[in-house]
Scaffold this active site. Structure first.
Site, mmCIF file in Angstrom:
data_model
loop_
_atom_site.group_PDB
_atom_site.id
_atom_site.type_symbol
_atom_site.label_atom_id
_atom_site.label_comp_id
_atom_site.label_asym_id
_atom_site.label_seq_id
_atom_site.Cartn_x
_atom_site.Cartn_y
_atom_site.Cartn_z
ATOM 1 N N TYR A 192 -5.926 -2.869 13.256
ATOM 2 C CA TYR A 192 -6.857 -1.826 12.797
ATOM 3 C C TYR A 192 -8.252 -2.018 13.371
ATOM 4 O O TYR A 192 -9.238 -1.872 12.665
ATOM 5 C CB TYR A 192 -6.833 -1.776 11.262
ATOM 6 C CG TYR A 192 -5.543 -1.143 10.772
ATOM 7 C CD1 TYR A 192 -5.415 0.243 10.719
ATOM 8 C CD2 TYR A 192 -4.436 -1.919 10.444
ATOM 9 C CE1 TYR A 192 -4.219 0.839 10.332
ATOM 10 C CE2 TYR A 192 -3.241 -1.330 10.051
ATOM 11 C CZ TYR A 192 -3.149 0.058 9.998
ATOM 12 O OH TYR A 192 -1.962 0.652 9.621
ATOM 13 N N ASP A 214 0.819 -1.209 0.000
ATOM 14 C CA ASP A 214 0.000 0.000 0.000
ATOM 15 C C ASP A 214 0.857 1.266 0.000
ATOM 16 O O ASP A 214 0.835 2.040 0.944
ATOM 17 C CB ASP A 214 -0.914 -0.058 1.244
ATOM 18 C CG ASP A 214 -1.839 1.146 1.335
ATOM 19 O OD1 ASP A 214 -2.118 1.770 0.301
ATOM 20 O OD2 ASP A 214 -2.272 1.453 2.469
ATOM 21 N N GLU A 217 1.402 -0.656 14.151
ATOM 22 C CA GLU A 217 0.516 0.178 13.324
ATOM 23 C C GLU A 217 -0.864 0.190 13.962
ATOM 24 O O GLU A 217 -1.377 -0.862 14.354
ATOM 25 C CB GLU A 217 0.367 -0.380 11.894
ATOM 26 C CG GLU A 217 1.562 -0.206 11.007
ATOM 27 C CD GLU A 217 1.307 -0.664 9.556
ATOM 28 O OE1 GLU A 217 0.137 -0.700 9.126
ATOM 29 O OE2 GLU A 217 2.305 -0.965 8.870
ATOM 30 N N GLU A 256 3.845 -7.679 7.556
ATOM 31 C CA GLU A 256 2.566 -8.309 7.222
ATOM 32 C C GLU A 256 2.639 -9.364 6.129
ATOM 33 O O GLU A 256 1.881 -9.326 5.155
ATOM 34 C CB GLU A 256 1.558 -7.226 6.817
ATOM 35 C CG GLU A 256 1.242 -6.249 7.925
ATOM 36 C CD GLU A 256 -0.056 -5.481 7.681
ATOM 37 O OE1 GLU A 256 -0.567 -5.519 6.549
ATOM 38 O OE2 GLU A 256 -0.556 -4.855 8.626
HETATM 39 C C1 BDP Z 1 -1.208 -2.201 6.883
HETATM 40 C C2 BDP Z 1 0.059 -2.092 6.070
HETATM 41 C C3 BDP Z 1 0.320 -0.666 5.594
HETATM 42 C C4 BDP Z 1 -0.949 -0.043 5.076
HETATM 43 C C5 BDP Z 1 -1.966 -0.007 6.198
HETATM 44 C C6 BDP Z 1 -3.297 0.625 5.780
HETATM 45 O O1 BDP Z 1 1.171 -2.541 6.801
HETATM 46 O O2 BDP Z 1 1.327 -0.677 4.618
HETATM 47 O O3 BDP Z 1 -0.748 1.236 4.552
HETATM 48 O O4 BDP Z 1 -2.239 -1.313 6.596
HETATM 49 O O5 BDP Z 1 -4.137 -0.096 5.269
HETATM 50 O O6 BDP Z 1 -1.837 -3.377 6.591
HETATM 51 O O7 BDP Z 1 -3.445 1.819 5.934
#
Ligand code: BDP
Length: 572
Positions: free
Chosen positions: A448, A161, A484, A395
């Site tokens: 997330y 991404d 993240e 990932e």
């Molecule tokens: C994670 C990835 C990252 C993406 C992020 C997203 O590590 O590179 O930019 O999600 O979806 O899965 O914002």
């Protein structure tokens, strides 16, 4: 691999500037002896945003430039060094093939004494940034093979991404050094009470040589004559760390018959880093990482080196109270790493192994590339006190049977190259059986909750995430980094009650997630995704082909969340 430097014994010439450029007319077109028709291009910079057309043309393309060697280089070893070319580079000098390099974000070089000539020299580089399943990172992979290669195709079809920017993205340098002079210097530091101990290994091929080491700074002025190996003991060492980035200057002089033959100077920080149980210790004390995953990304330059953006980003990280970042998802420029040492930032240094999947014939080649990247990265960054951890992947599909052997191999390779830093792998949502957490030192989780899962429902999302983190802690007993977490946020979009994409939602998600992990001392790091909005491929989940999870905009203006993080991190 030593970064080129100029001193009385060594000289360098930076070839940055405007070069000639053209896209190849066909895969097998051969312009290695030079070409007449061209358009101007800036080096360093990605090519994609420099032209009014062809943004998504990923190559192949041809670059050329002419240079004349500086006076007095004749009796030296002459090297040509590319700090980064994405992805595949073929290099010719005066029509003769010098070599090839694969992989976008690490330096490579050649000795060019047999290729250069007096007067004008013609340097030609063919760069191919096309995506392929057996590249690392991969792209154009068969549908259904992984998250980004699934039914939601993005364009260009990267398995990651961020925009697959191509070109000569960091400076190209020619440098001269004395023949048989210093090739490599490796410094590791340990502590014995308040005594700092530097162990130095120097590589050179000059025979009958001796080496003089001098260490200066913070009251120390120590000189030592020796050979390729030396140990320097520094009483009452001023330790390196965030808030006190104490650096010493180490000068290495290669001597022949008592005269200096070659010379190299480097900045050294004395510090230790280790994992003890479920804690991460810097200089023997538990350390908590605050900061970001980032990208090298800026309008027009793409992934090209922009020193002013580097300085600005450190200013912003300092302003917000960050003490660290991960080089997501590829090694950053050497300038970025040098400033991390100087300004006292802790870095999780990651190779470009993102979007890895398993179960097809590309796996052996991808493994070879990851091994090559680790070797190159550790050779480049081993002397930086700021680097506290190596990350072997972001990932991957690491619940696949092939993943265990793959990542065990990379972990062991990393440890064999550097046994002074912990190793990590960054795991993603949906990998229930992470194969690598048994053998890596630190558990990195990208999560997330409240975004891709439990979307819009923070009351559910935060406890779910807490449960998962506790599960990983119980199962592995290792330090955990939330590497993240974040929410896409359109700057200026507001909502009460908070809803997804609003500034309020980003604030609330970050604040509540951090409050939850702050209650857990074994969560030793919190890296918000992302520091800044960044460019990515076009796709239905990426408005304007942008990832808007930045707490700063792409041009570095703070969103509400930046102010909130500043408030939170000031207290920690
Ligand atoms: C994670 C990835 C990252 C993406 C992020 C997203 O590590 O590179 O930019 O999600 O979806 O899965 O914002």
């Amino acid at each position: 691999m030593l970064y080129p430097q100029s001193n009385t014994y060594r000289q360098m010439l930076d070839l940055s500037g405007i070069w000639d450029f053209r896209f190849a007319q066909s895969e097998d077109e051969d312009l290695s002896s030079g070409f007449d028709e061209s358009r101007p291009i800036a080096v360093p910079a990605s090519w994609n945003e420099q032209f009014a057309d062809e943004r998504d043309h990923l190559g192949p393309a041809w670059y050329q430039m002419r240079f004349t060697l500086p006076w007095g280089w004749d009796n030296h070893e002459i090297h040509l060094r590319f700090n980064s070319v994405n992805y595949l580079a073929d290099v010719w000098l005066n029509g003769k093939k010098v070599g090839q390099h694969e992989g976008g974000h690490l330096p490579f070089g050649f000795t060019i004494n047999d290729y250069v000539q007096a007067g004008e020299n013609l340097l030609v580089v063919r760069v191919d940034g096309q995506l392929a399943f057996d590249h690392v990172p991969p792209g154009n992979i068969p549908p259904g093979r992984s998250t980004f290669g699934g039914f939601l195709r993005n364009y260009p079809a990267a398995a990651f991404d961020f925009y697959p920017y191509c070109g000569i993205q960091r400076p190209v340098i020619i440098y001269a050094k004395p023949k048989g002079g210093l090739n490599n210097i490796t410094v590791t530091t340990t502590l014995d009470g308040d005594m700092g101990i530097l162990t130095i290994n120097t590589d050179y091929s000059l025979s009958n040589a001796a080496v003089r080491y001098s260490l200066r700074g913070h009251g120390a002025d120590i000189s030592l004559d020796g050979g390729a190996e030396a140990q320097i003991r520094v009483p009452q060492a001023a330790l390196w760390g965030p808030g006190a980035p104490n650096l010493y200057t180490l000068e290495v002089a290669l001597l022949q018959d008592g005269q200096i033959y070659d010379f190299y100077s480097l900045q050294i920080g004395i510090r230790t880093i280790e994992v003890q149980g479920d804690r991460l210790l810097l200089n023997g004390q538990p350390v908590k990482l605050t900061g970001f995953g980032r990208h090298e990304d800026f309008p027009i330059m793409g992934r090209g080196l922009v020193p002013a953006v580097i300085v600005k980003d450190y200013e912003l990280m300092h302003w917000i109270g960050a003490n660290s970042f991960r080089t997501s998802h590829y090694p950053y420029s050497e300038q970025m790493m040098q400033l991390a040492d100087q300004l006292g930032f802790l870095v999780i240094d990651e190779i470009a192994s993102v979007g890895l999947y398993f179960g097809d014939e590309g796996t052996p080649r991808r493994l070879e590339l990851c091994q090559q990247y680790l070797r190159e990265l550790i050779a480049r960054d081993k002397n930086h006190p700021s680097v506290i951890m190596w990350s072997i992947a972001n990932e991957p599909d690491s619940n696949h049977d092939e993943a265990e052997g793959f990542f065990r191999n990379l972990t062991e390779l990393t440890r064999s190259l550097d046994d002074t830093r912990p190793v990590t792998l960054v795991n993603r949502i949906g990998i229930d059986e992470e194969k690598s957490f048994d053998f890596v030192d630190v558990v990195c989780l990208n999560r997330y909750n409240g975004w891709y899962i439990q979307s819009g429902q923070l009351d559910e999302a935060i406890p779910k995430l807490a449960e998962e983190i506790d599960h990983y802690h119980q199962k592995y007993g290792k330090p955990i980094i939330l590497s993240e977490f974040g929410a896409d946020t359109i700057p200026g979009h507001h909502a009460q009650p908070p809803e997804m994409f609003s500034e309020e939602y980003q604030v609330e998600m970050l604040e509540r997630t951090i409050a939850m992990i702050d209650e857990r001392p074994y969560v030793v790091g919190q890296h918000v995704w992302n520091m800044c909005d960044f460019k990515t491929s076009q796709g239905v989940i990426r408005t304007n082909a942008m990832n808007y999870k930045g707490v700063f905009t792409r041009d570095r203006r703070p969103k509400m969340a930046a102010h909130k993080l500043r408030e939170i991190w000031a207290k920690s």
